[in-house]
Motif scaffolding. Sequence first.
Motif, PDB file in Angstrom:
ATOM      1  N   LYS A  18      40.947  64.889 -18.836  1.00 48.34           N
ATOM      2  CA  LYS A  18      42.121  65.262 -18.043  1.00 48.34           C
ATOM      3  C   LYS A  18      43.158  65.971 -18.913  1.00 48.34           C
ATOM      4  O   LYS A  18      43.811  66.928 -18.478  1.00 48.34           O
ATOM      5  CB  LYS A  18      42.741  64.015 -17.410  1.00 48.34           C
ATOM      6  N   THR A  99      52.119  68.966 -17.696  1.00 45.05           N
ATOM      7  CA  THR A  99      52.307  69.810 -16.521  1.00 45.05           C
ATOM      8  C   THR A  99      51.926  71.259 -16.839  1.00 45.05           C
ATOM      9  O   THR A  99      51.718  71.621 -17.999  1.00 45.05           O
ATOM     10  CB  THR A  99      53.775  69.769 -16.057  1.00 45.05           C
ATOM     11  N   THR A 131      52.212  55.866 -17.530  1.00 45.46           N
ATOM     12  CA  THR A 131      51.580  55.607 -16.237  1.00 45.46           C
ATOM     13  C   THR A 131      50.232  54.926 -16.430  1.00 45.46           C
ATOM     14  O   THR A 131      49.573  55.121 -17.461  1.00 45.46           O
ATOM     15  CB  THR A 131      51.378  56.916 -15.452  1.00 45.46           C
ATOM     16  N   ASN A 133      48.164  55.187 -13.684  1.00 46.07           N
ATOM     17  CA  ASN A 133      47.471  55.854 -12.569  1.00 46.07           C
ATOM     18  C   ASN A 133      46.510  56.898 -13.137  1.00 46.07           C
ATOM     19  O   ASN A 133      46.920  58.003 -13.469  1.00 46.07           O
ATOM     20  CB  ASN A 133      48.495  56.492 -11.630  1.00 46.07           C
ATOM     21  N   ASP A 135      43.855  58.375 -11.625  1.00 45.58           N
ATOM     22  CA  ASP A 135      43.463  59.417 -10.676  1.00 45.58           C
ATOM     23  C   ASP A 135      44.529  60.502 -10.535  1.00 45.58           C
ATOM     24  O   ASP A 135      44.203  61.685 -10.396  1.00 45.58           O
ATOM     25  CB  ASP A 135      43.174  58.799  -9.309  1.00 45.58           C
ATOM     26  N   ASP A 136      45.804  60.118 -10.591  1.00 44.79           N
ATOM     27  CA  ASP A 136      46.886  61.088 -10.412  1.00 44.79           C
ATOM     28  C   ASP A 136      48.049  60.734 -11.347  1.00 44.79           C
ATOM     29  O   ASP A 136      49.100  60.272 -10.900  1.00 44.79           O
ATOM     30  CB  ASP A 136      47.345  61.081  -8.950  1.00 44.79           C
ATOM     31  N   PRO A 137      47.868  60.947 -12.650  1.00 41.80           N
ATOM     32  CA  PRO A 137      48.906  60.544 -13.618  1.00 41.80           C
ATOM     33  C   PRO A 137      50.275  61.162 -13.340  1.00 41.80           C
ATOM     34  O   PRO A 137      51.306  60.508 -13.512  1.00 41.80           O
ATOM     35  CB  PRO A 137      48.337  61.020 -14.964  1.00 41.80           C
ATOM     36  N   SER A 138      50.292  62.428 -12.895  1.00 44.58           N
ATOM     37  CA  SER A 138      51.566  63.134 -12.738  1.00 44.58           C
ATOM     38  C   SER A 138      52.379  62.671 -11.531  1.00 44.58           C
ATOM     39  O   SER A 138      53.487  63.149 -11.323  1.00 44.58           O
ATOM     40  CB  SER A 138      51.326  64.644 -12.643  1.00 44.58           C
ATOM     41  N   SER A 139      51.855  61.728 -10.761  1.00 47.05           N
ATOM     42  CA  SER A 139      52.617  61.208  -9.627  1.00 47.05           C
ATOM     43  C   SER A 139      53.638  60.153 -10.055  1.00 47.05           C
ATOM     44  O   SER A 139      54.486  59.743  -9.256  1.00 47.05           O
ATOM     45  CB  SER A 139      51.669  60.597  -8.588  1.00 47.05           C
ATOM     46  N   GLU A 140      53.567  59.720 -11.297  1.00 49.09           N
ATOM     47  CA  GLU A 140      54.458  58.664 -11.785  1.00 49.09           C
ATOM     48  C   GLU A 140      55.871  59.206 -11.999  1.00 49.09           C
ATOM     49  O   GLU A 140      56.066  60.230 -12.647  1.00 49.09           O
ATOM     50  CB  GLU A 140      53.933  58.102 -13.102  1.00 49.09           C
ATOM     51  N   TYR A 204      52.402  62.999 -19.208  1.00 47.81           N
ATOM     52  CA  TYR A 204      52.179  61.683 -18.602  1.00 47.81           C
ATOM     53  C   TYR A 204      51.206  60.902 -19.471  1.00 47.81           C
ATOM     54  O   TYR A 204      50.030  61.273 -19.602  1.00 47.81           O
ATOM     55  CB  TYR A 204      51.656  61.844 -17.173  1.00 47.81           C
ATOM     56  N   TRP A 206      48.908  58.117 -20.187  1.00 42.28           N
ATOM     57  CA  TRP A 206      48.112  57.146 -19.426  1.00 42.28           C
ATOM     58  C   TRP A 206      47.643  55.994 -20.305  1.00 42.28           C
ATOM     59  O   TRP A 206      47.255  56.167 -21.449  1.00 42.28           O
ATOM     60  CB  TRP A 206      46.880  57.825 -18.821  1.00 42.28           C
TER      61      TRP A 206
END
Length: 313
Positions: A18, A99, A131, A133, A135-140, A204, A206
């Motif tokens: 990722k 990002t 984070t 998360n 599956d979607d780290p950037s949602s944190e 992000y 993880w």
Amino acid sequence: MFFSVVIPTYNRKPILEKCLKALENQQLSDNKVQGYEVVVVDDGSTDDTLNWLANSQKEYPHVKVFEQNHQGPAAARNLGVEKATGDTIIFIDSDLVVTEKFLQSHADALIQGEQEQGNDCIFTYGWVINTCNFDDPSSEPYKITDYSRAYFATGNVAIARKWLEKAGNFDTRFQLYGWEDLELGVRLKKLGLQLIKCPEAVGYHWHPPFKLDQIPNLIDKEIQRGRMGVLFYEKHPTWDVRLMIQMTWIHRILWGVLSVGGRLNEKTMAPFLQWLIDIGKPQLALEVARVFLNWYNVQGVYEAYHELQQRTS
């Protein structure tokens, strides 16, 4: 400027994928960045990282891979800088997902900082958002616990290569966990470099959700961090460093009181920590566990300091 993104990695293949995908998807909006490369240094991984990278070259055209026997992140970053071709180095960890505007944001901040300072004695430090998360780290979202007062930390930092070389790069004696980047930061500060905050360059960070079976490894890391902290203090015997590594009577009293002299530990607190995990609060459980983790850290600091005194007496 030409960026070399230096990434040491050790047994982090799933999140490294990722990390590298995000770096291939960079949006450069002007000509501040003439190009970039991603220098991955495998620090003796045993999870098939090297084979996976060799078979994925077409997916990651910016990536160059180098390897070494397991020597720790300080040696890996030094090798990455040695092999890099860029005039500007960006350090991130292999569990950081950035990002699309990450590189452009560092470039914008570096150029603006030079204009405001009137010289190039600067480096930029971006946001690191923790984070679990995958599956979607950037949602944190950004949290108060993500705030850092560190002067120089390699989780997300951009600096001209010449300053690293002038400071002497990372001290490879830091082979255990912790402090190799902040120690280099002390030497950079002595050169007069100014920190420029760059919140637009977001990464992000993880880590897997906290579980009780992680505790032995976390305790070991805190003891290692204590030992490396004493090496840090041996090189820079100042009050500021003592505060950073928690080698003061304040920290001995603080964590001694909060942990009730070590009675609140991984065994006695396990039921409460598991309850927090069960109700969906693993991050809060980890923060609570820091009561005894910091107690172990302080014990490690003073044990290593006692050994240092014995060697020098």
